[in-house]
Motif scaffolding. Structure first.
Motif, PDB file in Angstrom:
ATOM      1  N   VAL A  73       0.962  -1.194   0.130  1.00 55.69           N
ATOM      2  CA  VAL A  73       0.167  -0.034  -0.107  1.00 55.69           C
ATOM      3  C   VAL A  73       0.896   1.265   0.021  1.00 55.69           C
ATOM      4  O   VAL A  73       1.949   1.287   0.879  1.00 55.69           O
ATOM      5  CB  VAL A  73      -0.873  -0.075   1.250  1.00 55.69           C
ATOM      6  N   ILE A  74       0.592   2.172  -0.855  1.00 59.87           N
ATOM      7  CA  ILE A  74       1.107   3.446  -0.768  1.00 59.87           C
ATOM      8  C   ILE A  74       0.081   4.515  -0.511  1.00 59.87           C
ATOM      9  O   ILE A  74      -0.966   4.452  -0.955  1.00 59.87           O
ATOM     10  CB  ILE A  74       1.743   3.934  -2.286  1.00 59.87           C
ATOM     11  N   VAL A  75       0.622   5.212   0.602  1.00 62.50           N
ATOM     12  CA  VAL A  75      -0.482   6.115   1.129  1.00 62.50           C
ATOM     13  C   VAL A  75       0.413   7.555   1.470  1.00 62.50           C
ATOM     14  O   VAL A  75       1.318   7.679   1.765  1.00 62.50           O
ATOM     15  CB  VAL A  75      -0.803   5.870   2.542  1.00 62.50           C
ATOM     16  N   SER A  76      -0.313   8.691   1.145  1.00 63.89           N
ATOM     17  CA  SER A  76       0.300  10.015   1.167  1.00 63.89           C
ATOM     18  C   SER A  76      -0.697  10.837   2.142  1.00 63.89           C
ATOM     19  O   SER A  76      -1.885  10.794   1.817  1.00 63.89           O
ATOM     20  CB  SER A  76       0.482  10.945   0.093  1.00 63.89           C
ATOM     21  N   VAL A  77      -0.380  11.187   3.279  1.00 60.85           N
ATOM     22  CA  VAL A  77      -1.338  11.577   4.388  1.00 60.85           C
ATOM     23  C   VAL A  77      -1.000  13.272   4.365  1.00 60.85           C
ATOM     24  O   VAL A  77      -0.029  13.985   4.327  1.00 60.85           O
ATOM     25  CB  VAL A  77      -0.996  11.093   5.802  1.00 60.85           C
ATOM     26  N   PHE A 102      -6.910  -5.148   9.836  1.00 66.06           N
ATOM     27  CA  PHE A 102      -6.892  -4.666   8.410  1.00 66.06           C
ATOM     28  C   PHE A 102      -5.826  -4.579   7.511  1.00 66.06           C
ATOM     29  O   PHE A 102      -5.728  -4.638   6.304  1.00 66.06           O
ATOM     30  CB  PHE A 102      -7.929  -3.496   8.136  1.00 66.06           C
ATOM     31  N   ILE A 103      -4.471  -4.254   7.991  1.00 66.27           N
ATOM     32  CA  ILE A 103      -3.342  -4.032   7.498  1.00 66.27           C
ATOM     33  C   ILE A 103      -2.213  -4.684   8.087  1.00 66.27           C
ATOM     34  O   ILE A 103      -1.151  -4.476   7.580  1.00 66.27           O
ATOM     35  CB  ILE A 103      -3.261  -2.289   7.395  1.00 66.27           C
ATOM     36  N   ARG A 104      -2.344  -5.710   9.109  1.00 65.78           N
ATOM     37  CA  ARG A 104      -1.214  -6.621   9.419  1.00 65.78           C
ATOM     38  C   ARG A 104      -0.793  -7.222   8.377  1.00 65.78           C
ATOM     39  O   ARG A 104      -0.781  -7.721   7.327  1.00 65.78           O
ATOM     40  CB  ARG A 104      -1.946  -7.385  10.401  1.00 65.78           C
ATOM     41  N   VAL A 126       2.768  10.621  13.205  1.00 62.67           N
ATOM     42  CA  VAL A 126       1.702  10.066  13.743  1.00 62.67           C
ATOM     43  C   VAL A 126       1.307   8.816  12.936  1.00 62.67           C
ATOM     44  O   VAL A 126       0.912   7.726  13.396  1.00 62.67           O
ATOM     45  CB  VAL A 126       0.462  11.062  13.980  1.00 62.67           C
ATOM     46  N   SER A 127       1.089   9.207  11.459  1.00 62.41           N
ATOM     47  CA  SER A 127       0.431   8.069  10.749  1.00 62.41           C
ATOM     48  C   SER A 127       1.569   6.890  10.828  1.00 62.41           C
ATOM     49  O   SER A 127       0.959   5.447  10.606  1.00 62.41           O
ATOM     50  CB  SER A 127       0.231   8.543   9.238  1.00 62.41           C
ATOM     51  N   ASP A 128       2.631   6.894  10.780  1.00 60.31           N
ATOM     52  CA  ASP A 128       3.615   5.888  10.880  1.00 60.31           C
ATOM     53  C   ASP A 128       3.502   5.072  12.208  1.00 60.31           C
ATOM     54  O   ASP A 128       3.371   3.863  12.208  1.00 60.31           O
ATOM     55  CB  ASP A 128       5.067   6.281  10.786  1.00 60.31           C
ATOM     56  N   LYS A 129       3.210   5.712  13.346  1.00 61.04           N
ATOM     57  CA  LYS A 129       2.964   5.179  14.446  1.00 61.04           C
ATOM     58  C   LYS A 129       1.537   4.240  14.435  1.00 61.04           C
ATOM     59  O   LYS A 129       1.398   3.252  14.987  1.00 61.04           O
ATOM     60  CB  LYS A 129       3.026   6.164  15.534  1.00 61.04           C
ATOM     61  N   LEU A 130       0.543   4.873  13.708  1.00 58.10           N
ATOM     62  CA  LEU A 130      -0.812   4.173  13.696  1.00 58.10           C
ATOM     63  C   LEU A 130      -0.617   2.988  12.831  1.00 58.10           C
ATOM     64  O   LEU A 130      -1.063   1.943  13.400  1.00 58.10           O
ATOM     65  CB  LEU A 130      -1.825   5.177  13.256  1.00 58.10           C
ATOM     66  N   PHE A 131       0.048   3.260  11.572  1.00 53.29           N
ATOM     67  CA  PHE A 131       0.144   1.891  10.946  1.00 53.29           C
ATOM     68  C   PHE A 131       0.930   0.743  11.712  1.00 53.29           C
ATOM     69  O   PHE A 131       0.559  -0.337  11.249  1.00 53.29           O
ATOM     70  CB  PHE A 131       0.615   2.270   9.488  1.00 53.29           C
ATOM     71  N   THR A 132       1.854   1.282  12.255  1.00 49.63           N
ATOM     72  CA  THR A 132       2.702   0.253  12.931  1.00 49.63           C
ATOM     73  C   THR A 132       1.903  -0.655  14.056  1.00 49.63           C
ATOM     74  O   THR A 132       2.091  -1.647  14.194  1.00 49.63           O
ATOM     75  CB  THR A 132       4.086   0.812  13.571  1.00 49.63           C
ATOM     76  N   ARG A 133       1.193   0.254  14.692  1.00 54.63           N
ATOM     77  CA  ARG A 133       0.386  -0.124  15.957  1.00 54.63           C
ATOM     78  C   ARG A 133      -0.719  -1.017  15.345  1.00 54.63           C
ATOM     79  O   ARG A 133      -0.974  -2.167  15.873  1.00 54.63           O
ATOM     80  CB  ARG A 133      -0.560   0.792  16.296  1.00 54.63           C
TER      81      ARG A 133
END
Length: 178
Positions: A73-77, A102-104, A126-133
């Protein structure tokens, strides 16, 4: 056939983050890329009451399915007041309620841009931390500051150092998929 899913964390029809995602996708060769325009995906603000009364929308189920069937997945926030937009956080809230995993184990290239000199770095962090979580593996991050000065819709990223950094992050992401 597997594919790369790409989208911006913005629901704006004039999203500069969507412009950055489209440009990034144009650099990918030999892979199927599915570009999703989130301005076509409205979601109500998450609330437990709404979830109980209405359940999960078809479009939310489709996004979850696309994420899970993608190879990456490529995401730009985008950023509002140094944080990801309410729209993007709301999307993650809905997705995590639908399926906490959903993204594990998904490979993610994470980007951000803004018109300011920080390039939405706060939202990126913040998004990096959320995705990693949520179990994603963020293969790299890229921030494009001062979008209007550093990006041309026909030429792409104008600053050579930024363009090289972007290409390096993209190459690391693509390499991680194989």
């Amino acid at each position: 056939m597997s594919f790369i899913l790409a989208f911006a964390g913005s629901n704006s029809s004039t999203s500069i983050n969507f412009e950055l995602v489209k440009y990034t996708c144009s650099l990918i060769e030999g892979e199927e890329v599915r570009l999703m325009n989130m301005s076509n995906c409205p979601f109500p603000m998450y609330s437990e009451d709404h979830e109980i009364e209405h359940g999960f929308s078809n479009s939310l189920n489709e996004i979850k399915r696309d994420i899970q069937f993608s190879k990456g997945v490529i995401v730009s926030v985008n950023e509002h007041n140094s944080y990801p937009s309410a729209y993007f956080k709301n999307l993650l809230d809905w997705l995590s309620r639908l399926d906490r995993n959903f993204i594990r184990d998904k490979k993610v290239m994470l980007m951000s841009t803004s018109k300011g000199k920080r390039g939405a770095i706060g939202a990126l962090e913040v998004s990096d931390k959320l995705f990693t979580r949520f179990g994603a593996h963020v293969t790299g991050t890229f921030s494009l500051p001062s979008f209007s000065e550093n990006f041309d819709r026909k030429k792409g990223i104008l600053d050579t150092e930024l363009a090289d950094n972007h290409r390096s992050v993209l190459n690391a992401f693509l390499k991680s998929l194989n």
